[in-house]
Design an enzyme around this catalytic site. Structure first.
Site, mmCIF file in Angstrom:
data_model
loop_
_atom_site.group_PDB
_atom_site.id
_atom_site.type_symbol
_atom_site.label_atom_id
_atom_site.label_comp_id
_atom_site.label_asym_id
_atom_site.label_seq_id
_atom_site.Cartn_x
_atom_site.Cartn_y
_atom_site.Cartn_z
ATOM 1 N N CYS A 154 33.998 121.628 3.991
ATOM 2 C CA CYS A 154 34.106 120.184 4.241
ATOM 3 C C CYS A 154 33.776 119.873 5.693
ATOM 4 C CB CYS A 154 35.507 119.700 3.894
ATOM 5 S SG CYS A 154 36.785 120.648 4.710
ATOM 6 N N GLU A 199 42.609 115.231 1.699
ATOM 7 C CA GLU A 199 41.578 115.848 2.549
ATOM 8 C C GLU A 199 40.309 115.876 1.715
ATOM 9 O OE1 GLU A 199 42.110 116.518 5.547
ATOM 10 O OE2 GLU A 199 44.252 116.868 5.771
ATOM 11 N N LEU A 200 39.386 114.963 2.008
ATOM 12 C CA LEU A 200 38.241 114.805 1.105
ATOM 13 C C LEU A 200 36.949 115.279 1.769
ATOM 14 C CD1 LEU A 200 39.433 111.400 -0.395
ATOM 15 C CD2 LEU A 200 39.970 113.718 -1.148
ATOM 16 N N GLY A 254 39.660 117.986 -1.830
ATOM 17 C CA GLY A 254 38.567 118.031 -2.795
ATOM 18 C C GLY A 254 37.663 116.835 -2.642
ATOM 19 N N LYS A 296 48.002 123.154 -8.545
ATOM 20 C CA LYS A 296 46.934 123.045 -9.545
ATOM 21 C C LYS A 296 45.663 123.429 -8.770
ATOM 22 C CE LYS A 296 43.311 121.055 -11.628
ATOM 23 N NZ LYS A 296 42.658 122.317 -12.055
ATOM 24 N N ALA A 309 41.610 124.898 -8.389
ATOM 25 C CA ALA A 309 40.335 124.625 -9.067
ATOM 26 C C ALA A 309 40.166 125.592 -10.237
ATOM 27 C CB ALA A 309 39.184 124.762 -8.086
ATOM 28 N N ASN A 333 36.802 126.227 -2.456
ATOM 29 C CA ASN A 333 35.904 126.732 -1.402
ATOM 30 C C ASN A 333 36.561 127.683 -0.409
ATOM 31 O OD1 ASN A 333 37.206 124.551 -0.242
ATOM 32 N ND2 ASN A 333 35.455 123.929 0.985
HETATM 33 P P1 NAP Z 1 36.836 118.504 -6.858
HETATM 34 O O1 NAP Z 1 35.978 118.482 -8.056
HETATM 35 O O2 NAP Z 1 37.444 117.237 -6.405
HETATM 36 O O3 NAP Z 1 37.974 119.581 -7.169
HETATM 37 C C1 NAP Z 1 39.040 119.785 -6.290
HETATM 38 C C2 NAP Z 1 40.314 119.931 -7.103
HETATM 39 O O4 NAP Z 1 40.636 118.682 -7.701
HETATM 40 C C3 NAP Z 1 40.209 120.931 -8.242
HETATM 41 O O5 NAP Z 1 41.456 121.558 -8.403
HETATM 42 C C4 NAP Z 1 39.890 120.045 -9.430
HETATM 43 O O6 NAP Z 1 40.251 120.630 -10.655
HETATM 44 C C5 NAP Z 1 40.746 118.838 -9.126
HETATM 45 N N1 NAP Z 1 40.306 117.587 -9.718
HETATM 46 C C6 NAP Z 1 39.038 117.174 -9.972
HETATM 47 N N2 NAP Z 1 39.060 115.930 -10.482
HETATM 48 C C7 NAP Z 1 40.347 115.546 -10.536
HETATM 49 C C8 NAP Z 1 41.010 114.358 -10.968
HETATM 50 N N3 NAP Z 1 40.346 113.301 -11.437
HETATM 51 N N4 NAP Z 1 42.363 114.304 -10.892
HETATM 52 C C9 NAP Z 1 43.050 115.347 -10.407
HETATM 53 N N5 NAP Z 1 42.489 116.499 -9.998
HETATM 54 C C10 NAP Z 1 41.146 116.594 -10.046
HETATM 55 O O7 NAP Z 1 36.128 119.098 -5.607
HETATM 56 P P2 NAP Z 1 34.858 120.028 -5.535
HETATM 57 O O8 NAP Z 1 33.694 119.137 -5.675
HETATM 58 O O9 NAP Z 1 34.989 121.199 -6.417
HETATM 59 O O10 NAP Z 1 35.047 120.530 -4.018
HETATM 60 C C11 NAP Z 1 34.228 120.149 -2.995
HETATM 61 C C12 NAP Z 1 34.716 118.891 -2.292
HETATM 62 O O11 NAP Z 1 35.940 119.142 -1.615
HETATM 63 C C13 NAP Z 1 33.725 118.500 -1.215
HETATM 64 O O12 NAP Z 1 33.577 117.112 -1.177
HETATM 65 C C14 NAP Z 1 34.409 118.982 0.053
HETATM 66 O O13 NAP Z 1 33.985 118.342 1.236
HETATM 67 C C15 NAP Z 1 35.837 118.720 -0.269
HETATM 68 N N6 NAP Z 1 36.712 119.529 0.609
HETATM 69 C C16 NAP Z 1 37.443 118.878 1.563
HETATM 70 C C17 NAP Z 1 38.240 119.602 2.442
HETATM 71 C C18 NAP Z 1 39.034 118.926 3.518
HETATM 72 O O14 NAP Z 1 39.942 119.556 4.072
HETATM 73 N N7 NAP Z 1 38.776 117.676 3.850
HETATM 74 C C19 NAP Z 1 38.301 120.980 2.315
HETATM 75 C C20 NAP Z 1 37.551 121.604 1.320
HETATM 76 C C21 NAP Z 1 36.767 120.849 0.472
HETATM 77 P P3 NAP Z 1 39.125 121.287 -11.631
HETATM 78 O O15 NAP Z 1 38.537 122.433 -10.865
HETATM 79 O O16 NAP Z 1 39.906 121.718 -12.809
HETATM 80 O O17 NAP Z 1 38.123 120.215 -11.906
#
Ligand code: NAP
Length: 458
Positions: free
Chosen positions: A266, A232-233, A210, A158, A160, A135
Site C-alpha cells: 500500500c 487502512e486502505l 485492504g 478474518k 484474506a 500482502n
Molecule cells: P481486499 O479485497 O479489500 O481484501 C482485504 C480483506 O478484506 C480480505 O480479508 C478480504 O477477504 C476482505 N474483504 C473484501 N471485501 C470485503 C467486504 N465487502 N467486507 C468485509 N471484508 C471484505 O483487498 P485486496 O485487494 O486483496 O488488497 C489490496 C488492497 O489493500 C490495496 O488497495 C492495498 O493498497 C490495500 N492495503 C492497504 C494497506 C494499508 O495499511 N493502508 C496495507 C496493505 C494493503 P477475502 O480475501 O475473503 O475477499
C-alpha cells in the site's frame, strides 16, 4: 473466493479449507468474550511475558513461516524472512512500551474542575474484529494484534482467503505463547461472513486493511452499529525528485520503493514526479535499474521480483498498462506479462501518462511505475495531491526551505524526506482522504481500541 492456498508461482491449488460453520464462529466469539474477562484482569508485566514468548516462537519458526508466505502469496523468500523478524520485533516493542503508552494521566490542577483528583485512563474495550489482507500476511496482523492484546483486548481475525495457512498459524500463536485460550482466534470465513460477526454485540470495534470498497462496506456496517472503526486502505504514493536531490541515490531507492513485495505494498511509491532539470538523468537510471531486476522463482534467494499474488490482480494490472499504452504512454521498461507459468508481470516504467489513462488516478497494485516531468514545485505538488488517495509520500531535496514546503503541503498521512516510506512500530501509520481513517502503531494506534475514561473524584 474459495479459502485456499494457491501457489502464484505455479498457479496450482496446494490446499483448500472448509469455512467455519456459523456454530464454530459463534463458539469462537464466545471464547474470545470469555477470554476478555480474564485478560483485562492481568498485568502489563504478565501480558508482556506472553507477548515476548510469542515473538520467540515466530523467530524459532522463521524458515517454516517464510516458506509459507512465499508459497501462499509469492513474496521472495528474503523479504519473507524479513517480515517474520519485523513481526517479532513489533511484538517485543509493544511488550516493552504498552504500560508507558497506556499510563493514567492526572490533571495538574484538579481544583479547576472542583475535584481533589481528576484525569484519564485507558481501559480495554473487548473483542476487536480485524479484517486483514494477504500482502504482508504476518506483519499486517501482528501490528494490530500486538498492541490490541497488550492493551487487554481480545482479537478475532478474518484473514484474506488466499492465505489460510498463515491465518491458522496465527490462530494458535498467542495460546502457545501463554495467553488465555480465546485471547486471539482466526475465523475461516468468506468476506460475506464479516457482517454477521461485526453485528454481534460482543464484538466492540473493528479494523480493516485492504481495498477501498471493502473499507467502505465495513465502515457502513460499523456505523450502523455505532462501533469504532480504523481503516487502512489503498494508496498511490507520490515520490517527488527535485533538482537539489542526490539523483543516483533517489533512482536506486525508487526501484526498491516501487518493486518491494512484487510491487504489492500500500505504501509503495507508485508515481514518480521529477523536476525537468533532473528528469532525463533520473528516468534513465531508474528504467535501467528496473530492467536489471531478477524476476523469477520466489523461493530462489537471488530473486528480486516474484509473481503477483493472484491471477485477477495480475490481469487487472495488465489491463491498466494496456489502457495507458493504447492512449499514448511510452514504455521505458517491461510493459507486459511474460509468457511463462505463474502470475508474473514484468517490472515496468511508463512515461507520458495523462489524466485520461486509468493509471493516472488508480492504484497500480504490482510492479508498475509511472514517471511525470514537472517544471516547478507547484506543479509537482498538484500532481502529488491530485488523486483521491493520501496514504504516504516521499520528497527528495537538499534545499531546507523546499523540504519544509513539501512537508507542510503534501496531503498524506506521512512524508519521508530523502528516503522511502516504511512502517515502524515506533511511528504512527495511516492515511487521509480515501486512504483511511484512524492510525495504527505507536501510542496513538494503541489507544484507538481503548476506552479513554475520564475519572473525577470529589
Ligand atoms: P481486499 O479485497 O479489500 O481484501 C482485504 C480483506 O478484506 C480480505 O480479508 C478480504 O477477504 C476482505 N474483504 C473484501 N471485501 C470485503 C467486504 N465487502 N467486507 C468485509 N471484508 C471484505 O483487498 P485486496 O485487494 O486483496 O488488497 C489490496 C488492497 O489493500 C490495496 O488497495 C492495498 O493498497 C490495500 N492495503 C492497504 C494497506 C494499508 O495499511 N493502508 C496495507 C496493505 C494493503 P477475502 O480475501 O475473503 O475477499
Amino acid at each position: 473466493m474459495a479459502i485456499a492456498t494457491t501457489n502464484p508461482y505455479t498457479g496450482q491449488i496446494e490446499k483448500t479449507f472448509e469455512p467455519h460453520s456459523d456454530e464454530e464462529v459463534d463458539r469462537r466469539i464466545a471464547s474470545a468474550h470469555a477470554a476478555f474477562d480474564t485478560l483485562r484482569g492481568t498485568t502489563f508485566t504478565q501480558r508482556a511475558e506472553w507477548m515476548r514468548a510469542g515473538a520467540q516462537l515466530m523467530e524459532d519458526d522463521i524458515e517454516h513461516l517464510a516458506r509459507l508466505i512465499t508459497i501462499e502469496m509469492g513474496r521472495p523468500i528474503k523479504g519473507a524472512r524479513a517480515e517474520v523478524l519485523k513481526s517479532a520485533k513489533g511484538m517485543r516493542y509493544y511488550a516493552d512500551h504498552a504500560e508507558e503508552f497506556l499510563a493514567p494521566e492526572s490533571l495538574d490542577d484538579a481544583s479547576a474542575v472542583s475535584a481533589s483528583a481528576a484525569g484519564t485512563r485507558y481501559d480495554p474495550i473487548g473483542i476487536i474484529l480485524a479484517v486483514m489482507p494477504w500482502n504482508y500476511p504476518l506483519w499486517q496482523v501482528l501490528r494490530f494484534a500486538a498492541p490490541a492484546l497488550m492493551a487487554g483486548n481480545t482479537g478475532l481475525l478474518k484473514h484474506a482467503s488466499n492465505v489460510p495457512q498463515a491465518a491458522l498459524y496465527l490462530d494458535t500463536l498467542f495460546e502457545r505463547a501463554g495467553f488465555p485460550v480465546g485471547a486471539f482466534h482466526t475465523l475461516l470465513i468468506p468476506a460475506s461472513g464479516v457482517e454477521r460477526v461485526l453485528r454481534d454485540p460482543r464484538v466492540k470495534a473493528t479494523t480493516l486493511t485492504g481495498s477501498e470498497p471493502a473499507g467502505r462496506s465495513l465502515a457502513s456496517i460499523a456505523g450502523s452499529e455505532v462501533k469504532h472503526v480504523v481503516l487502512e486502505l489503498g494508496g498511490s504514493d507520490p515520490f517527488v525528485v527535485m533538482p537539489s536531490a542526490d539523483v543516483e541515490k533517489a533512482a536506486t531507492v525508487a526501484v526498491t520503493a516501487r518493486n518491494q513485495n512484487n510491487g504489492q505494498s500500500c505504501i509503495a511509491a507508485k508515481r514518480f514526479i521529477v523536476h525537468a532539470d533532473v528528469y532525463d538523468e533520473f528516468t534513465r537510471l531508474f528504467a535501467d535499474k528496473v530492467a536489471a531486476l531478477t524476476v523469477g522463482d520466489p523461493l530462489d534467494e537471488q530473486t528480486d521480483v516474484g509473481p503477483l499474488a493472484t491471477e485477477s490482480g495480475r490481469d487487472e494490472l495488465a489491463e491498466q498498462v494496456a489502457d495507458a499504452v493504447a492512449k499514448g504512454a511510452t514504455v521505458l521498461a517491461g510493459g507486459s506479462a511474460p509468457d511463462r507459468d505463474g502470475w508474473f508481470f514484468a517490472p515496468t516504467v511508463l512515461e507520458a501518462v495523462t489524466p485520461d489513462m486509468r493509471l493516472y488516478l488508480e492504484e497500480a497494485f504490482g510492479p508498475v511505475a509511472t514517471v511525470y516531468r514537472v517544471s516547478s514545485r507547484e506543479e509537482a505538488l498538484a500532481i502529488a495531491n491530485g488523486t483521491t488517495f493520501g496514504l504516504s509520500s516521499a520528497v527528495w531535496t537538499n534545499d531546507a526551505e523546499e523540504e519544509d514546503w513539501f512537508v507542510r503541503n503534501l496531503d498524506a498521512g506521512a512524508v519521508f524526506v530523502n528516503g522511502m516510506t516504511a512502517s515502524f512500530p515506533e511511528l504512527p501509520f495511516g492515511g487521509v482522504k480515501d486512504s483511511g481513517v484512524g492510525r495504527e502503531l505507536a501510542a496513538v494506534g494503541m489507544r484507538e481500541f481503548c476506552n479513554l475514561k475520564t475519572v473525577w473524584k470529589a
